[in-house]
Design an enzyme around this catalytic site. Structure first.
Site, PDB file in Angstrom:
ATOM      1  N   CYS A 156     -25.894  42.390  83.566  1.00  0.00           N
ATOM      2  CA  CYS A 156     -24.781  43.032  84.263  1.00  0.00           C
ATOM      3  C   CYS A 156     -23.606  43.242  83.316  1.00  0.00           C
ATOM      4  O   CYS A 156     -23.137  42.292  82.708  1.00  0.00           O
ATOM      5  CB  CYS A 156     -24.265  42.142  85.392  1.00  0.00           C
ATOM      6  SG  CYS A 156     -25.550  41.502  86.409  1.00  0.00           S
ATOM      7  N   GLU A 172     -18.690  41.773  92.828  1.00  0.00           N
ATOM      8  CA  GLU A 172     -19.066  40.806  93.865  1.00  0.00           C
ATOM      9  C   GLU A 172     -19.012  41.549  95.207  1.00  0.00           C
ATOM     10  O   GLU A 172     -17.921  41.853  95.711  1.00  0.00           O
ATOM     11  CB  GLU A 172     -18.099  39.615  93.816  1.00  0.00           C
ATOM     12  CG  GLU A 172     -18.125  38.705  95.016  1.00  0.00           C
ATOM     13  CD  GLU A 172     -19.525  38.219  95.416  1.00  0.00           C
ATOM     14  OE1 GLU A 172     -20.315  37.823  94.541  1.00  0.00           O
ATOM     15  OE2 GLU A 172     -19.828  38.261  96.632  1.00  0.00           O
ATOM     16  N   CYS A 217     -15.131  42.778  87.768  1.00  0.00           N
ATOM     17  CA  CYS A 217     -15.295  41.693  88.741  1.00  0.00           C
ATOM     18  C   CYS A 217     -14.222  40.647  88.464  1.00  0.00           C
ATOM     19  O   CYS A 217     -13.834  40.445  87.312  1.00  0.00           O
ATOM     20  CB  CYS A 217     -16.682  41.064  88.566  1.00  0.00           C
ATOM     21  SG  CYS A 217     -17.031  39.744  89.753  1.00  0.00           S
ATOM     22  N   CYS A 220     -30.900  48.663  91.255  1.00  0.00           N
ATOM     23  CA  CYS A 220     -29.843  47.655  91.244  1.00  0.00           C
ATOM     24  C   CYS A 220     -28.511  48.396  91.128  1.00  0.00           C
ATOM     25  O   CYS A 220     -28.312  49.155  90.183  1.00  0.00           O
ATOM     26  CB  CYS A 220     -30.059  46.732  90.044  1.00  0.00           C
ATOM     27  SG  CYS A 220     -28.739  45.552  89.820  1.00  0.00           S
ATOM     28  N   ASN A 239     -29.661  36.527  80.178  1.00  0.00           N
ATOM     29  CA  ASN A 239     -29.504  37.670  79.287  1.00  0.00           C
ATOM     30  C   ASN A 239     -28.326  37.344  78.392  1.00  0.00           C
ATOM     31  O   ASN A 239     -27.191  37.244  78.879  1.00  0.00           O
ATOM     32  CB  ASN A 239     -29.193  38.942  80.096  1.00  0.00           C
ATOM     33  CG  ASN A 239     -30.456  39.646  80.535  1.00  0.00           C
ATOM     34  OD1 ASN A 239     -31.318  39.964  79.713  1.00  0.00           O
ATOM     35  ND2 ASN A 239     -30.584  39.873  81.818  1.00  0.00           N
ATOM     36  N   CYS A 282     -17.373  34.160  86.505  1.00  0.00           N
ATOM     37  CA  CYS A 282     -18.536  33.334  86.115  1.00  0.00           C
ATOM     38  C   CYS A 282     -18.662  33.344  84.587  1.00  0.00           C
ATOM     39  O   CYS A 282     -18.616  34.395  83.954  1.00  0.00           O
ATOM     40  CB  CYS A 282     -19.818  33.865  86.767  1.00  0.00           C
ATOM     41  SG  CYS A 282     -19.756  33.824  88.561  1.00  0.00           S
ATOM     42  N   CYS A 340     -21.345  35.596  82.554  1.00  0.00           N
ATOM     43  CA  CYS A 340     -21.560  36.981  83.000  1.00  0.00           C
ATOM     44  C   CYS A 340     -20.675  37.961  82.238  1.00  0.00           C
ATOM     45  O   CYS A 340     -19.494  37.695  82.002  1.00  0.00           O
ATOM     46  CB  CYS A 340     -21.280  37.065  84.496  1.00  0.00           C
ATOM     47  SG  CYS A 340     -21.556  38.697  85.183  1.00  0.00           S
ATOM     48  N   GLU A 372     -22.676  50.463  86.317  1.00  0.00           N
ATOM     49  CA  GLU A 372     -24.077  50.501  85.906  1.00  0.00           C
ATOM     50  C   GLU A 372     -25.023  50.414  87.088  1.00  0.00           C
ATOM     51  O   GLU A 372     -24.725  49.757  88.081  1.00  0.00           O
ATOM     52  CB  GLU A 372     -24.361  49.317  84.986  1.00  0.00           C
ATOM     53  CG  GLU A 372     -23.605  49.391  83.697  1.00  0.00           C
ATOM     54  CD  GLU A 372     -23.721  48.117  82.872  1.00  0.00           C
ATOM     55  OE1 GLU A 372     -24.610  47.291  83.142  1.00  0.00           O
ATOM     56  OE2 GLU A 372     -22.912  47.968  81.952  1.00  0.00           O
ATOM     57  N   SER A 409     -26.020  33.017  94.464  1.00  0.00           N
ATOM     58  CA  SER A 409     -26.028  32.568  93.065  1.00  0.00           C
ATOM     59  C   SER A 409     -25.541  31.129  93.023  1.00  0.00           C
ATOM     60  O   SER A 409     -24.352  30.868  93.221  1.00  0.00           O
ATOM     61  CB  SER A 409     -25.098  33.456  92.230  1.00  0.00           C
ATOM     62  OG  SER A 409     -25.546  34.775  92.288  1.00  0.00           O
ATOM     63  N   LEU A 410     -26.456  30.207  92.783  1.00  0.00           N
ATOM     64  CA  LEU A 410     -26.099  28.789  92.810  1.00  0.00           C
ATOM     65  C   LEU A 410     -25.860  28.267  91.385  1.00  0.00           C
ATOM     66  O   LEU A 410     -24.795  27.781  91.066  1.00  0.00           O
ATOM     67  CB  LEU A 410     -27.208  28.004  93.524  1.00  0.00           C
ATOM     68  CG  LEU A 410     -26.828  26.652  94.083  1.00  0.00           C
ATOM     69  CD1 LEU A 410     -25.642  26.739  95.037  1.00  0.00           C
ATOM     70  CD2 LEU A 410     -28.020  26.008  94.791  1.00  0.00           C
ATOM     71  N   HIS A 411     -26.871  28.359  90.551  1.00  0.00           N
ATOM     72  CA  HIS A 411     -26.767  28.067  89.115  1.00  0.00           C
ATOM     73  C   HIS A 411     -26.446  26.631  88.740  1.00  0.00           C
ATOM     74  O   HIS A 411     -26.385  26.306  87.549  1.00  0.00           O
ATOM     75  CB  HIS A 411     -25.751  28.991  88.419  1.00  0.00           C
ATOM     76  CG  HIS A 411     -26.029  30.454  88.597  1.00  0.00           C
ATOM     77  ND1 HIS A 411     -27.273  31.000  88.454  1.00  0.00           N
ATOM     78  CD2 HIS A 411     -25.223  31.497  88.923  1.00  0.00           C
ATOM     79  CE1 HIS A 411     -27.215  32.300  88.671  1.00  0.00           C
ATOM     80  NE2 HIS A 411     -25.992  32.623  88.966  1.00  0.00           N
TER      81      HIS A 411
END
Ligand code: SAH
Length: 360
Positions: free
Chosen positions: A339, A162, A114, A107, A296, A118, A121, A94, A216-218
């Site tokens: 994503c 990634e 991947c 993007c 999302n 995560c 995701c 995508e 990306s910490l989150h």
């Protein structure tokens, strides 16, 4: 006898492409002619100023790696366009084209699927199928520009995959994108987002590629981060922030930290205070920016996005600690903008319609 492997022309630097053409018995000025067509997304057969025999030879001996549009969704509210691109082997990735005041930002994806796992995701749900080639990353930009009739001025590597798990190809892509004889896109206009593969962040710091790094910490603690991002078990927050500091020292580029607000998981005022303290302890006086992301919602995942009020409280607490944070504008909310969502939707539709095609 095996057939000779075809050349992935679009992954070559100009000098490598010229050497290949010389090997084929062609004059080196052909390189410029061929690549000015390739940058417009034209096929070898369409390269009208080349002799027919050369067009045929290129079609026979060189790969075609610019993706084709398999599906497209356009947001009714903000014109964001999401492309499902089909690659030469039938796999799909995508790209999302967004319009800002300063121009068009694309993007792009760096892998098919991947393997980072995560929890929130969609891209990682089916694991990783393969890495993308430099030509396939460039190809997403070329194909989107050709389809939309616009010039992309900024690129974010925040699509499927990634990027630092596909390091060599991504570095070559970044150098090719920057090359004046290719897209001439400065690394400063490219944001690379990573889940935090520490040794590769340290390698990237030495490449003299001043990309904008997003991490990306989150979550603010190792316990909380390991629960939603398995990569944290290998590269905990302390090591990650030390690598970020090194990247800043070597490149002078400010790093932004991405933080997706998950209701009841990481969105309380205590979480915000913990985040501010973790960043200060790990980064010292380094300039920091936090990009808060709205979740999302992914069908297969149980997480719920934080409320607007919780997001505002979170920003206020960070602000009191001297950390600037912005809540990312949510583009393409009415389309499958997260994503991996469009790819999965088309995959399940394709499974219903044509079980023979597992990748799209
Ligand atoms: N592999 C890279 C790029 C991922 S996509 C990385 O991990 O950074 C870009 C950002 O979107 C990352 O911060 C990622 O964690 C986040 N993200 C993934 N799924 C999401 C979702 N459903 N809602 C909101 N953000 C999400």
């Amino acid at each position: 006898m095996t057939a000779q492997a075809k050349t992935d022309l679009l992954s070559l630097f100009p000098e490598e492409a010229r050497a290949k053409l010389t090997e084929m018995g062609e004059p080196t000025y052909r390189e410029q002619q061929i690549f000015s067509w390739l940058m417009k997304g034209k096929t070898y057969a369409e390269m009208k100023n080349l002799p027919l025999s050369l067009r045929e030879k290129l079609t026979e001996t060189c790969e075609w790696r610019i993706p084709t549009v398999q599906a497209k969704q356009v947001s009714q509210t903000d014109n964001t366009a999401k492309y499902l691109f089909r690659l030469a082997d039938g796999a799909c990735v995508e790209s999302v084209l967004m319009q800002y005041e300063y121009g068009y930002s694309l993007c792009i994806s760096s892998q098919v699927g991947c393997r980072m796992g995560c929890r929130f995701c969609a891209s990682t749900l089916g694991g990783k199928e393969r890495d993308l080639l430099p030509s396939e990353m460039l190809g997403q930009i070329i194909a989107a520009q050709a389809e939309a009739g616009v010039k992309v001025s900024h690129v974010v590597m925040m699509g499927i995959g990634e990027p630092l798990d596909n390091y060599e190809h991504v570095i070559r892509f970044l150098r090719l994108a920057a090359h004046p004889a290719r897209l001439g896109l400065s690394p400063r206009r490219i944001s690379l987002s990573t889940c935090g593969i520490v040794p590769r962040i340290l390698d990237l710091a030495e490449e003299e590629l001043p990309v904008t790094l997003s991490v990306s910490l989150h979550a603010a603690s190792d316990e909380a981060r390991s629960a939603i991002m398995p990569v944290n078990r290998t590269y905990p927050i302390g090591e990650l922030l030390a690598a970020c500091r090194r990247f800043f020292e070597r490149t002078g580029r400010r790093i932004s930290f991405e933080y997706t607000l998950l209701s009841g998981v990481n969105d309380s005022e205590q979480d915000a205070a913990a985040l501010a303290s973790t960043l200060r302890v790990g980064l010292g006086n380094m300039p920091v920016h936090v990009n808060l992301i709205r979740l999302n919602q992914v069908r297969e995942r149980q997480y719920v996005g934080a409320s607007t009020a919780a997001a505002a409280r979170f920003i206020a607490v960070l602000g009191k600690s001297g950390i600037t944070a912005t809540l990312r504008r949510r583009l393409g909310a009415d389309i499958d903008a997260a994503c991996g969502q469009l790819r999965r939707r088309v995959a399940s539709a394709a499974e219903d319609a044509a079980p023979a095609d597992p990748s799209c």
